[in-house]
Enzyme design. Structure first.
Site, mmCIF file in Angstrom:
data_model
loop_
_atom_site.group_PDB
_atom_site.id
_atom_site.type_symbol
_atom_site.label_atom_id
_atom_site.label_comp_id
_atom_site.label_asym_id
_atom_site.label_seq_id
_atom_site.Cartn_x
_atom_site.Cartn_y
_atom_site.Cartn_z
ATOM 1 N N HIS A 1 7.906 -1.056 -0.823
ATOM 2 C CA HIS A 1 7.034 -0.477 0.195
ATOM 3 C C HIS A 1 7.390 -0.847 1.627
ATOM 4 O O HIS A 1 7.025 -0.116 2.545
ATOM 5 C CB HIS A 1 5.570 -0.847 -0.070
ATOM 6 C CG HIS A 1 4.941 0.014 -1.127
ATOM 7 N ND1 HIS A 1 5.361 0.010 -2.431
ATOM 8 C CD2 HIS A 1 3.927 0.914 -1.069
ATOM 9 C CE1 HIS A 1 4.630 0.863 -3.141
ATOM 10 N NE2 HIS A 1 3.755 1.434 -2.334
ATOM 11 N N LYS B 1 -8.914 -1.558 -1.437
ATOM 12 C CA LYS B 1 -8.407 -1.402 -0.060
ATOM 13 C C LYS B 1 -8.809 -0.032 0.474
ATOM 14 O O LYS B 1 -8.533 0.982 -0.154
ATOM 15 C CB LYS B 1 -6.883 -1.496 -0.030
ATOM 16 C CG LYS B 1 -6.321 -2.901 -0.169
ATOM 17 C CD LYS B 1 -4.815 -2.856 0.078
ATOM 18 C CE LYS B 1 -4.183 -4.227 -0.100
ATOM 19 N NZ LYS B 1 -2.713 -4.167 0.023
ATOM 20 N N HIS C 1 4.959 9.781 0.081
ATOM 21 C CA HIS C 1 4.908 8.337 -0.155
ATOM 22 C C HIS C 1 5.791 7.892 -1.331
ATOM 23 O O HIS C 1 6.591 6.964 -1.214
ATOM 24 C CB HIS C 1 3.454 7.915 -0.380
ATOM 25 C CG HIS C 1 3.276 6.457 -0.617
ATOM 26 N ND1 HIS C 1 3.443 5.518 0.368
ATOM 27 C CD2 HIS C 1 2.979 5.760 -1.745
ATOM 28 C CE1 HIS C 1 3.235 4.310 -0.127
ATOM 29 N NE2 HIS C 1 2.956 4.425 -1.418
ATOM 30 N N GLU D 1 5.035 5.208 -8.284
ATOM 31 C CA GLU D 1 4.232 3.974 -8.398
ATOM 32 C C GLU D 1 4.240 3.469 -9.839
ATOM 33 O O GLU D 1 4.216 2.259 -10.080
ATOM 34 C CB GLU D 1 2.783 4.200 -7.931
ATOM 35 C CG GLU D 1 2.631 4.645 -6.472
ATOM 36 C CD GLU D 1 2.910 3.548 -5.442
ATOM 37 O OE1 GLU D 1 3.160 2.385 -5.823
ATOM 38 O OE2 GLU D 1 2.898 3.872 -4.230
ATOM 39 N N ARG E 1 -0.759 -10.337 -5.400
ATOM 40 C CA ARG E 1 -0.948 -8.918 -5.075
ATOM 41 C C ARG E 1 0.196 -8.374 -4.218
ATOM 42 O O ARG E 1 0.465 -7.180 -4.217
ATOM 43 C CB ARG E 1 -2.315 -8.706 -4.394
ATOM 44 C CG ARG E 1 -2.660 -7.254 -4.204
ATOM 45 C CD ARG E 1 -4.107 -6.996 -3.813
ATOM 46 N NE ARG E 1 -4.334 -5.564 -3.759
ATOM 47 C CZ ARG E 1 -5.504 -4.997 -3.558
ATOM 48 N NH1 ARG E 1 -6.586 -5.735 -3.403
ATOM 49 N NH2 ARG E 1 -5.615 -3.689 -3.513
ATOM 50 N N HIS F 1 7.786 2.342 3.585
ATOM 51 C CA HIS F 1 6.904 2.801 4.671
ATOM 52 C C HIS F 1 7.719 3.224 5.896
ATOM 53 O O HIS F 1 7.355 4.164 6.600
ATOM 54 C CB HIS F 1 5.894 1.720 5.047
ATOM 55 C CG HIS F 1 4.728 1.677 4.108
ATOM 56 N ND1 HIS F 1 3.954 0.546 3.926
ATOM 57 C CD2 HIS F 1 4.196 2.627 3.302
ATOM 58 C CE1 HIS F 1 2.998 0.808 3.038
ATOM 59 N NE2 HIS F 1 3.127 2.063 2.651
ATOM 60 N N GLU G 1 -4.934 -10.431 -1.351
ATOM 61 C CA GLU G 1 -3.489 -10.395 -1.164
ATOM 62 C C GLU G 1 -2.937 -11.657 -0.515
ATOM 63 O O GLU G 1 -2.140 -11.613 0.416
ATOM 64 C CB GLU G 1 -3.076 -9.134 -0.362
ATOM 65 C CG GLU G 1 -1.615 -8.769 -0.605
ATOM 66 C CD GLU G 1 -1.231 -7.406 -0.051
ATOM 67 O OE1 GLU G 1 -1.934 -6.427 -0.366
ATOM 68 O OE2 GLU G 1 -0.230 -7.325 0.671
ATOM 69 N N ARG H 1 -23.536 -0.134 7.970
ATOM 70 C CA ARG H 1 -23.038 -1.388 7.372
ATOM 71 C C ARG H 1 -22.892 -1.301 5.857
ATOM 72 O O ARG H 1 -22.914 -2.303 5.157
ATOM 73 C CB ARG H 1 -23.934 -2.580 7.736
ATOM 74 C CG ARG H 1 -23.928 -2.895 9.211
ATOM 75 C CD ARG H 1 -24.237 -4.366 9.455
ATOM 76 N NE ARG H 1 -24.289 -4.620 10.868
ATOM 77 C CZ ARG H 1 -25.372 -4.405 11.602
ATOM 78 N NH1 ARG H 1 -26.472 -3.977 11.032
ATOM 79 N NH2 ARG H 1 -25.343 -4.656 12.890
ATOM 80 N N LYS I 1 -2.755 -3.106 -12.574
ATOM 81 C CA LYS I 1 -3.192 -3.321 -11.195
ATOM 82 C C LYS I 1 -4.451 -4.183 -11.163
ATOM 83 O O LYS I 1 -4.558 -5.098 -10.339
ATOM 84 C CB LYS I 1 -3.422 -1.991 -10.471
ATOM 85 C CG LYS I 1 -3.877 -2.226 -9.022
ATOM 86 C CD LYS I 1 -3.444 -1.186 -8.046
ATOM 87 C CE LYS I 1 -3.918 -1.534 -6.629
ATOM 88 N NZ LYS I 1 -3.669 -0.498 -5.665
ATOM 89 N N ASN J 1 3.711 -4.575 -3.456
ATOM 90 C CA ASN J 1 4.382 -3.934 -2.321
ATOM 91 C C ASN J 1 5.870 -3.723 -2.563
ATOM 92 O O ASN J 1 6.597 -3.344 -1.640
ATOM 93 C CB ASN J 1 4.196 -4.765 -1.042
ATOM 94 C CG ASN J 1 2.749 -4.783 -0.607
ATOM 95 O OD1 ASN J 1 2.028 -3.814 -0.821
ATOM 96 N ND2 ASN J 1 2.311 -5.889 -0.029
#
Ligand code: ADP
Ligand code: ZN
Length: 346
Positions: A235, A130, A249, A172, A228, A239, A224, A108, A214, A232
């Site tokens: 993206h 993330k 990427h 990016e 936020r 993706h 998000e 945990r 960021k 993307n």
């Protein structure tokens, strides 16, 4: 330079302009386990010698999986890891995503921190809390948001970074400029990849401004719910290109940004934005065209978790330096994809 930032899921010590050895100020090496990938383990073996253990995962995005996470957990168990053992992810985005994911669920949660070694990791992947893995064709489908205790920046790792990975990181960086900072976009357009590779000071300043951009967004919206989402940009389609054609990427995000500009033109964006973007991408050795199968890309877009039956939330550009979220019908996207194919092949 050090400072800490407090997010809902944890306080992060930012150690910018630092050295790997500064880890000693944070944890006891005998109670710290390094997670890294096969490329970095090979090139930096001696750096990791005095730690309790080194867990090496195979390099590459396809290994950002539950299978890899499960194998790391089994190895942690074999090391008699306790709640006090530190887990330190040293690597690119794949490593920090897996290390953060495993460390935040194992028993945990055990303390963890990151040493990003790729440009993309430094400006993006390591930041924001993330953590997660891919499942099948779905990127980052399984994961959580939990901040690392520290992120240590030692740019000397970049000396061994392959050429292609520099371009990936710059995609990016160009994204941040497109979405938030026109002045930065102008600066990037004046320079090129070689300039930043040869000027460590300019590179450090650039990395720091990306970290700040960021963090500002993540501080305002860690989960998000709103702002936020702007990160993307490029993206959603990116993706799809990445998954279908196994593109790196950053290459895919660059193409996704071009498509986002084409769609944005239907809602008022001046076409010069797309042209300026294409010129900037080329300066950082990123592709601006791709032969792709429109129907297969549409198939993937229709599965995207941000969409519903006939439309999807898309990040649109108003002008360079400002983006907005807008719900876009799939037929508008499909139509823009035709234009993209045409633009690419003529
Ligand atoms: P990301 O682009 O999200 O950082 P990865 O974690 O897959 O994605 O890293 C990209 C590639 O670069 C991987 O093959 C990784 O092993 C390699 N890499 C990362 N950092 C370095 C480095 N400092 N030196 C050499 N190779 C590196
Ligand atoms: Zn990205």
């Amino acid at each position: 330079m050090q400072y800490s930032l407090t997010f809902p899921t944890g306080t992060v010590q930012y150690m910018l302009h630092s050295h790997f050895e500064a880890l000693d100020g944070i944890c006891d090496r005998k109670q710290a386990i390094i997670i890294t990938d096969s490329n970095i383990a090979g090139q930096y073996k001696s750096l990791f010698q005095s730690f309790q253990a080194v867990i090496t995962i195979p390099a590459g995005e396809k290994n950002k999986s539950l299978t890899t996470a499960s194998s790391v957990i089994t190895q942690l168990l074999a090391q008699k890891t306790t709640k006090k053992t530190w887990i330190i992810g040293v690597g690119g985005g794949v490593v920090t995503d897996i290390a953060g994911f495993v460390a935040s669920v194992y028993m945990r949660g055990v303390p963890f921190g990151f040493v990003p070694t790729s440009l993309l990791g430094m400006v993006d992947a390591a930041i924001g809390g993330k953590n997660g893995v891919n499942l099948g064709l779905q990127k980052n489908l399984v994961g959580n948001i939990k901040q690392p205790r520290f992120i240590l920046y030692d740019t000397s790792f970049l000396k061994t970074l392959p050429e292609k990975e520099w371009s990936n990181g710059f995609a990016e960086i160009i994204k941040y400029a497109m979405v938030f900072d026109e002045r930065l976009f102008t600066e990037l357009s004046k320079r090129d990849i070689g300039y930043y590779r040869d000027n460590p000071n300019a590179l450090s300043t650039l990395i720091e401004s990306c970290v700040n951009m960021k963090n500002k967004i993540v501080l305002a919206d860690e989960q998000e719910g709103g702002a936020r989402k702007l990160l993307n940009f490029g993206h959603t389609a990116g993706h799809a290109f990445e998954t279908l054609y196994q593109l790196p990427h950053g290459y895919a995000v660059g193409l996704g940004m071009i498509l986002a500009c084409i769609i944005s033109e239907k809602y008022g964006l001046h076409s010069s934005a797309k042209n300026k973007l294409a010129i900037a991408l080329l300066k950082y050795q990123l592709p601006i065209t791709l032969d792709f199968d429109k129907s297969r890309i549409m198939e993937i877009l229709r599965l995207d978790k941000k969409g519903n039956a006939d439309s999807i939330d898309f990040i649109m550009l108003q002008h360079i330096g400002e983006a907005v979220v807008r719900n876009i019908p799939f037929d508008v996207i499909e139509n823009s994809l035709s234009y993209f194919t045409y633009a690419s092949s003529h």
